[in-house]
Design an enzyme around this catalytic site. Sequence first.
Site, PDB file in Angstrom:
ATOM      1  N   ASP A   1     -14.066  -9.779  -3.910  1.00 41.71           N
ATOM      2  CA  ASP A   1     -13.556 -11.026  -3.325  1.00 41.71           C
ATOM      3  C   ASP A   1     -14.515 -11.493  -2.234  1.00 41.71           C
ATOM      4  OD1 ASP A   1     -13.107  -9.252  -1.267  1.00 41.71           O
ATOM      5  OD2 ASP A   1     -11.000  -9.784  -0.985  1.00 41.71           O
TER       6      ASP A   1
ATOM      7  N   TYR B   1     -11.518 -10.914 -10.630  1.00 43.11           N
ATOM      8  CA  TYR B   1     -11.253 -10.216  -9.374  1.00 43.11           C
ATOM      9  C   TYR B   1      -9.898  -9.500  -9.407  1.00 43.11           C
ATOM     10  CZ  TYR B   1      -9.375  -9.317  -4.830  1.00 43.11           C
ATOM     11  OH  TYR B   1      -8.750  -8.688  -3.783  1.00 43.11           O
TER      12      TYR B   1
ATOM     13  N   GLU C   1      -1.808  -9.368  -4.724  1.00 49.13           N
ATOM     14  CA  GLU C   1      -3.118  -9.983  -4.928  1.00 49.13           C
ATOM     15  C   GLU C   1      -2.995 -11.468  -5.250  1.00 49.13           C
ATOM     16  OE1 GLU C   1      -6.013  -8.905  -4.261  1.00 49.13           O
ATOM     17  OE2 GLU C   1      -5.450  -6.851  -3.805  1.00 49.13           O
TER      18      GLU C   1
ATOM     19  N   GLN D   1      -6.058 -17.362  -1.189  1.00 46.47           N
ATOM     20  CA  GLN D   1      -6.015 -18.535  -0.306  1.00 46.47           C
ATOM     21  C   GLN D   1      -4.988 -18.417   0.816  1.00 46.47           C
ATOM     22  OE1 GLN D   1      -8.303 -20.894  -0.972  1.00 46.47           O
ATOM     23  NE2 GLN D   1      -8.921 -19.908  -2.864  1.00 46.47           N
TER      24      GLN D   1
ATOM     25  N   CYS E   1     -26.959  -0.667   7.552  1.00 46.34           N
ATOM     26  CA  CYS E   1     -26.854  -2.090   7.204  1.00 46.34           C
ATOM     27  C   CYS E   1     -28.176  -2.806   7.459  1.00 46.34           C
ATOM     28  CB  CYS E   1     -25.734  -2.738   8.013  1.00 46.34           C
ATOM     29  SG  CYS E   1     -25.532  -4.502   7.679  1.00 46.34           S
TER      30      CYS E   1
ATOM     31  N   ARG F   1       0.811  -1.214   0.000  1.00 47.30           N
ATOM     32  CA  ARG F   1       0.000   0.000   0.000  1.00 47.30           C
ATOM     33  C   ARG F   1       0.850   1.272   0.000  1.00 47.30           C
ATOM     34  NH1 ARG F   1      -4.678  -1.617   4.455  1.00 47.30           N
ATOM     35  NH2 ARG F   1      -5.971  -2.850   3.028  1.00 47.30           N
TER      36      ARG F   1
END
Length: 352
Positions: free
Chosen positions: A132, A114, A31, A36, A201, A19
């Site tokens: 994702d 993705y 990425e 996984q 939400c 980042r």
Amino acid sequence: MSKELLSWYDNNKRSLPWRRDKDPYKIWISEIMLQQTQVTTVIDYFNRFISRYPTVEALANGTEEDVFKLWEGLGYYSRAKNLIRCAYQIVNEHKGVFPKDVEALKQLPGIGPYTAGAIASIAFDLPEPAVDGNVLRVISRLNCLSEPINENKHQMLYKQKTIELMSERPSDFTQAMMELGAMICTPKSPRCSNCPLSERCCSFKQQTQLNYPVKIKKIKQREERVGLAIVVSGQDVMLIKHETTGLLANLWGFPRTTLDDLSKLPFEKQVQNHLEQELDFKPEFSHCMVGKPHVFTHIKWQTILCFFHTDVKISSEIPKVEWVNLSDIDLKALPTALKKQLNIISKEIEEI
């Protein structure tokens, strides 16, 4: 909602090595590694990798053996193999520059929808969704979406709902959604009291957070070892028409039986017994060999082809029997599981 999310992200984002800038190369490497794999595990691997291969050009000139060594412990080694292929393609077809277009990114080895969205939004600040597992969870809970997230036909809905929130700063928004799902909107114990979006939400208002996201349970496949009887008479083979119910109903095929690995009888004897019981038929045994496997929705077949020959072409109505020249066998309604055996069968029949 986007502004509230971004404000939360600005104050709470983790300091992660990928980042520190918007280098598409570093974002791509991170990425791929994060697939996984937990963030805490990836950090050290990422730092070592970037130290060894700081640019896409360096990686394109790397060796598979060296990349695999750096990857050791991350698993899913096809990801590492695709890294070199992708780097080579970027250098040779894109002059070392990552394409900004999502469709162009998806044409590169190892980059799916993705990852393409993540690179386009994070590196190039384009309003492209990167959906994702974390983002799927957030979106489904925000909107009380009951459409199963693991069915392809619903992927566009979740992408559209993500795009609707992406009002500004696509790069930070994409990372903020991932961060929210990883740190706050977790699978089993969401920290709703710390969520910047809780008041908006749907599932929080209904206290149904754990009902989302909805997943369709996958049918667990069972493995079966199946013996197929290939009975040859001259240039003809015996086919039977399967029953009107059950697997391969109403299709033509070879007599078959499920083999018992624990039986004291060898496979060929089990197939012989099946022919005798079903058709009162005792052709002369030749040999058995491994056929091609086949995967149904809920069954995985490991096939054993057992060859027999006979001078007597028996007839039967239950089950219906026909003798067919191998050159005409495609005219019959054969299931794919058996069609894929035909090349092997043809070669063996020629020898018989």
